[in-house]
Design a protein around this motif. Structure first.
Motif, PDB file in Angstrom:
ATOM      1  N   MET A 136       0.848  -1.188   0.000  1.00  0.00           N
ATOM      2  CA  MET A 136       0.000   0.000   0.000  1.00  0.00           C
ATOM      3  C   MET A 136       0.883   1.238   0.000  1.00  0.00           C
ATOM      4  SD  MET A 136      -3.099  -1.259   0.244  1.00  0.00           S
ATOM      5  CE  MET A 136      -4.191  -2.434   1.066  1.00  0.00           C
ATOM      6  N   ILE A 137       0.525   2.233  -0.787  1.00  0.00           N
ATOM      7  CA  ILE A 137       1.254   3.493  -0.762  1.00  0.00           C
ATOM      8  C   ILE A 137       0.460   4.472   0.094  1.00  0.00           C
ATOM      9  CG2 ILE A 137       2.278   5.356  -2.100  1.00  0.00           C
ATOM     10  CD1 ILE A 137       3.556   2.573  -2.497  1.00  0.00           C
ATOM     11  N   GLY A 138       0.910   4.606   1.337  1.00  0.00           N
ATOM     12  CA  GLY A 138       0.278   5.505   2.289  1.00  0.00           C
ATOM     13  C   GLY A 138       0.906   6.876   2.244  1.00  0.00           C
ATOM     14  N   SER A 139       0.627   7.665   3.279  1.00  0.00           N
ATOM     15  CA  SER A 139       1.116   9.042   3.308  1.00  0.00           C
ATOM     16  C   SER A 139       1.294   9.495   4.746  1.00  0.00           C
ATOM     17  CB  SER A 139       0.120   9.970   2.598  1.00  0.00           C
ATOM     18  OG  SER A 139       0.444  11.327   2.811  1.00  0.00           O
ATOM     19  N   VAL A 140       2.254  10.391   4.938  1.00  0.00           N
ATOM     20  CA  VAL A 140       2.416  11.001   6.258  1.00  0.00           C
ATOM     21  C   VAL A 140       1.162  11.783   6.647  1.00  0.00           C
ATOM     22  CG1 VAL A 140       4.934  11.118   6.157  1.00  0.00           C
ATOM     23  CG2 VAL A 140       3.569  13.018   5.239  1.00  0.00           C
ATOM     24  N   SER A 141       0.337  12.139   5.662  1.00  0.00           N
ATOM     25  CA  SER A 141      -0.915  12.847   5.955  1.00  0.00           C
ATOM     26  C   SER A 141      -1.862  11.995   6.781  1.00  0.00           C
ATOM     27  CB  SER A 141      -1.613  13.258   4.651  1.00  0.00           C
ATOM     28  OG  SER A 141      -0.848  14.207   3.948  1.00  0.00           O
ATOM     29  N   GLY A 142      -1.660  10.681   6.771  1.00  0.00           N
ATOM     30  CA  GLY A 142      -2.505   9.805   7.559  1.00  0.00           C
ATOM     31  C   GLY A 142      -2.145   9.754   9.030  1.00  0.00           C
ATOM     32  N   GLY A 143      -1.025  10.376   9.400  1.00  0.00           N
ATOM     33  CA  GLY A 143      -0.591  10.315  10.787  1.00  0.00           C
ATOM     34  C   GLY A 143      -0.466  11.671  11.445  1.00  0.00           C
ATOM     35  N   ARG A 144      -0.890  12.719  10.769  1.00  0.00           N
ATOM     36  CA  ARG A 144      -0.833  14.061  11.337  1.00  0.00           C
ATOM     37  C   ARG A 144      -1.982  14.879  10.770  1.00  0.00           C
ATOM     38  NH1 ARG A 144       0.255  16.679   6.885  1.00  0.00           N
ATOM     39  NH2 ARG A 144       2.064  16.324   5.548  1.00  0.00           N
ATOM     40  N   PRO A 145      -2.288  16.035  11.345  1.00  0.00           N
ATOM     41  CA  PRO A 145      -3.338  16.874  10.754  1.00  0.00           C
ATOM     42  C   PRO A 145      -3.016  17.190   9.302  1.00  0.00           C
ATOM     43  CG  PRO A 145      -2.745  17.690  12.929  1.00  0.00           C
ATOM     44  CD  PRO A 145      -1.738  16.628  12.595  1.00  0.00           C
ATOM     45  N   SER A 146      -4.045  17.221   8.474  1.00  0.00           N
ATOM     46  CA  SER A 146      -3.859  17.451   7.047  1.00  0.00           C
ATOM     47  C   SER A 146      -4.848  18.506   6.557  1.00  0.00           C
ATOM     48  CB  SER A 146      -4.048  16.139   6.282  1.00  0.00           C
ATOM     49  OG  SER A 146      -3.660  16.263   4.935  1.00  0.00           O
ATOM     50  N   THR A 178       2.777  -1.340   4.222  1.00  0.00           N
ATOM     51  CA  THR A 178       2.495   0.027   3.788  1.00  0.00           C
ATOM     52  C   THR A 178       3.774   0.840   3.718  1.00  0.00           C
ATOM     53  OG1 THR A 178       0.317  -0.049   4.859  1.00  0.00           O
ATOM     54  CG2 THR A 178       1.182   2.124   4.292  1.00  0.00           C
ATOM     55  N   LEU A 179       3.935   1.580   2.639  1.00  0.00           N
ATOM     56  CA  LEU A 179       4.970   2.608   2.570  1.00  0.00           C
ATOM     57  C   LEU A 179       4.317   3.932   2.944  1.00  0.00           C
ATOM     58  CD1 LEU A 179       6.941   1.847  -0.727  1.00  0.00           C
ATOM     59  CD2 LEU A 179       7.608   1.347   1.620  1.00  0.00           C
ATOM     60  N   VAL A 180       4.770   4.538   4.013  1.00  0.00           N
ATOM     61  CA  VAL A 180       4.236   5.826   4.452  1.00  0.00           C
ATOM     62  C   VAL A 180       5.133   6.902   3.847  1.00  0.00           C
ATOM     63  CG1 VAL A 180       3.606   7.255   6.426  1.00  0.00           C
ATOM     64  CG2 VAL A 180       3.403   4.760   6.574  1.00  0.00           C
ATOM     65  N   VAL A 181       4.645   7.530   2.805  1.00  0.00           N
ATOM     66  CA  VAL A 181       5.479   8.397   1.973  1.00  0.00           C
ATOM     67  C   VAL A 181       5.304   9.858   2.360  1.00  0.00           C
ATOM     68  CG1 VAL A 181       5.964   9.091  -0.407  1.00  0.00           C
ATOM     69  CG2 VAL A 181       5.309   6.724   0.099  1.00  0.00           C
ATOM     70  N   GLY A 182       6.419  10.569   2.397  1.00  0.00           N
ATOM     71  CA  GLY A 182       6.409  11.998   2.654  1.00  0.00           C
ATOM     72  C   GLY A 182       6.367  12.774   1.342  1.00  0.00           C
ATOM     73  N   MET A 183       6.955  13.947   1.334  1.00  0.00           N
ATOM     74  CA  MET A 183       6.928  14.806   0.149  1.00  0.00           C
ATOM     75  C   MET A 183       7.871  14.265  -0.929  1.00  0.00           C
ATOM     76  SD  MET A 183       6.794  18.567   1.963  1.00  0.00           S
ATOM     77  CE  MET A 183       8.193  18.218   3.057  1.00  0.00           C
ATOM     78  N   VAL A 184       7.367  14.214  -2.164  1.00  0.00           N
ATOM     79  CA  VAL A 184       8.117  13.643  -3.276  1.00  0.00           C
ATOM     80  C   VAL A 184       8.264  14.678  -4.385  1.00  0.00           C
ATOM     81  CG1 VAL A 184       8.277  11.743  -4.924  1.00  0.00           C
ATOM     82  CG2 VAL A 184       7.158  11.377  -2.707  1.00  0.00           C
ATOM     83  N   HIS A 185       9.442  14.733  -4.970  1.00  0.00           N
ATOM     84  CA  HIS A 185       9.723  15.659  -6.059  1.00  0.00           C
ATOM     85  C   HIS A 185       9.259  15.031  -7.363  1.00  0.00           C
ATOM     86  CE1 HIS A 185      12.483  17.987  -8.845  1.00  0.00           C
ATOM     87  NE2 HIS A 185      11.817  18.922  -8.202  1.00  0.00           N
ATOM     88  N   THR A 186       8.136  15.499  -7.904  1.00  0.00           N
ATOM     89  CA  THR A 186       7.593  14.989  -9.163  1.00  0.00           C
ATOM     90  C   THR A 186       7.400  16.139 -10.143  1.00  0.00           C
ATOM     91  OG1 THR A 186       5.241  15.284  -8.621  1.00  0.00           O
ATOM     92  CG2 THR A 186       6.322  13.264  -7.820  1.00  0.00           C
ATOM     93  N   GLU A 187       6.821  15.830 -11.292  1.00  0.00           N
ATOM     94  CA  GLU A 187       6.581  16.858 -12.302  1.00  0.00           C
ATOM     95  C   GLU A 187       5.568  17.896 -11.848  1.00  0.00           C
ATOM     96  OE1 GLU A 187       4.296  13.110 -13.707  1.00  0.00           O
ATOM     97  OE2 GLU A 187       6.053  13.618 -12.489  1.00  0.00           O
ATOM     98  N   LEU A 188       4.827  17.614 -10.774  1.00  0.00           N
ATOM     99  CA  LEU A 188       3.826  18.546 -10.265  1.00  0.00           C
ATOM    100  C   LEU A 188       4.299  19.338  -9.051  1.00  0.00           C
ATOM    101  CD1 LEU A 188       0.647  16.252 -10.501  1.00  0.00           C
ATOM    102  CD2 LEU A 188       1.458  17.946 -12.153  1.00  0.00           C
ATOM    103  N   SER A 189       5.498  19.070  -8.579  1.00  0.00           N
ATOM    104  CA  SER A 189       5.959  19.688  -7.327  1.00  0.00           C
ATOM    105  C   SER A 189       6.026  21.207  -7.409  1.00  0.00           C
ATOM    106  CB  SER A 189       7.332  19.135  -6.945  1.00  0.00           C
ATOM    107  OG  SER A 189       7.259  17.765  -6.631  1.00  0.00           O
TER     108      SER A 189
END
Length: 271
Positions: A136-146, A178-189
């Motif tokens: 699962m590709i999770g997010s740090v947003s799931g563990g803090r206020p978002s 689950t991978l809990v992913v933080g901020m990623v540098h993509t084409e939309l960053s």
């Protein structure tokens, strides 16, 4: 230095003969994951509603709307083999809770929580036969206020919980992590953070000093799918560069600097 130059993917287990499905694997993080599995020798199938603007080398694309259970069932039913399912598809626009009705927020939950469940259930029999795994590709947003993406954060928190329960129910045949992913540098960053200057400023808030590259997430996904992680299930692996520095530390440092500056400006009486 370019962030990509700082990514060391020299550890590269082989996954030859494995079939991997990456949902939402056409751009950004998903494309990075698909590319990492292809480079590890796997047969990679990506699926999304729209085809990729830039095809991922070594990956085959199949159009699929993950919110349509019948179509999802047909897609997985047509696969002769499946070893790894990466539930990456998801996302959300910036939207404060009071700026939309409940049905708009429910769609975000549907895409980020219900759709991965739908895909996992459709893939289960093939994964069980292969003794495969789900990432699962999770997010740090799931563990803090978002704020601005509250429904997304709630869905990602639910996704992590779902993965832990799934790991117990489906053991020992299928591992789930689950991978809990933080901020990623993509084409939309740049658009998201206010241009390249914004990306640079945001990067300074990460302890490792940069945003993740899609290849970082891809390497972590390959690890969880490999034999090196054969005893890892029900786990959450944080891919966030050390997380976020607590705001109170910056506030305290700023206050201390102000206090020192004020002291320096105070006239001194000569004795």
């Amino acid at each position: 230095m370019d962030n990509a130059a700082l990514v060391d993917n020299s550890w590269s287990p082989r996954l030859d003969g494995r079939t991997v499905v990456v949902t939402g694997g056409t751009r950004g993080v998903g494309a990075g994951i698909a590319r990492a599995f292809a480079e590890a020798g796997a047969e990679v199938v990506t699926c999304a509603r729209r085809p990729p603007e830039v095809p991922v080398p070594g990956a085959r694309f199949v159009p699929l709307d993950l919110r349509e259970p019948a179509a999802v069932g047909d897609f997985f039913g047509a696969l002769p083999r499946l070893d790894v399912l990466v539930n990456n598809a998801g996302g959300t626009p910036y939207r404060l809770l009071t700026e939309a009705g409940a049905e708009r927020h429910a769609r975000v939950v549907e895409l980020n929580l219900v759709a991965p469940l739908t895909a996992s259930l459709a893939a289960y029999e093939r994964l069980r036969r292969a003794r495969g795994c789900v990432v699962m590709i999770g997010s740090v947003s799931g563990g803090r206020p978002s704020p601005g993406s509250a429904a997304y954060g709630a869905a990602k928190a639910g996704l992590e919980s779902l993965a832990r329960s799934m790991a117990v129910e489906w053991a020992p045949d299928v591992r789930v992590n689950t991978l809990v992913v933080g901020m990623v540098h993509t084409e939309l960053s740049a658009a998201h953070y206010g241009g390249e200057d914004g990306v640079t400023a945001v990067s300074r808030t990460v302890p490792l000093g940069r945003l993740a590259e899609p290849a970082d997430v891809g390497a972590a996904a390959v690890f969880l799918a490999s034999g090196a992680a054969s005893y890892i299930s029900g786990a959450s692996l944080h891919v966030h560069g050390g997380g976020e520095r607590p705001a109170f530390l910056a506030a305290a440092a700023a206050a201390a600097t102000t206090a020192v500056a004020a002291t320096d400006r105070t006239p001194r009486q000569e004795g």
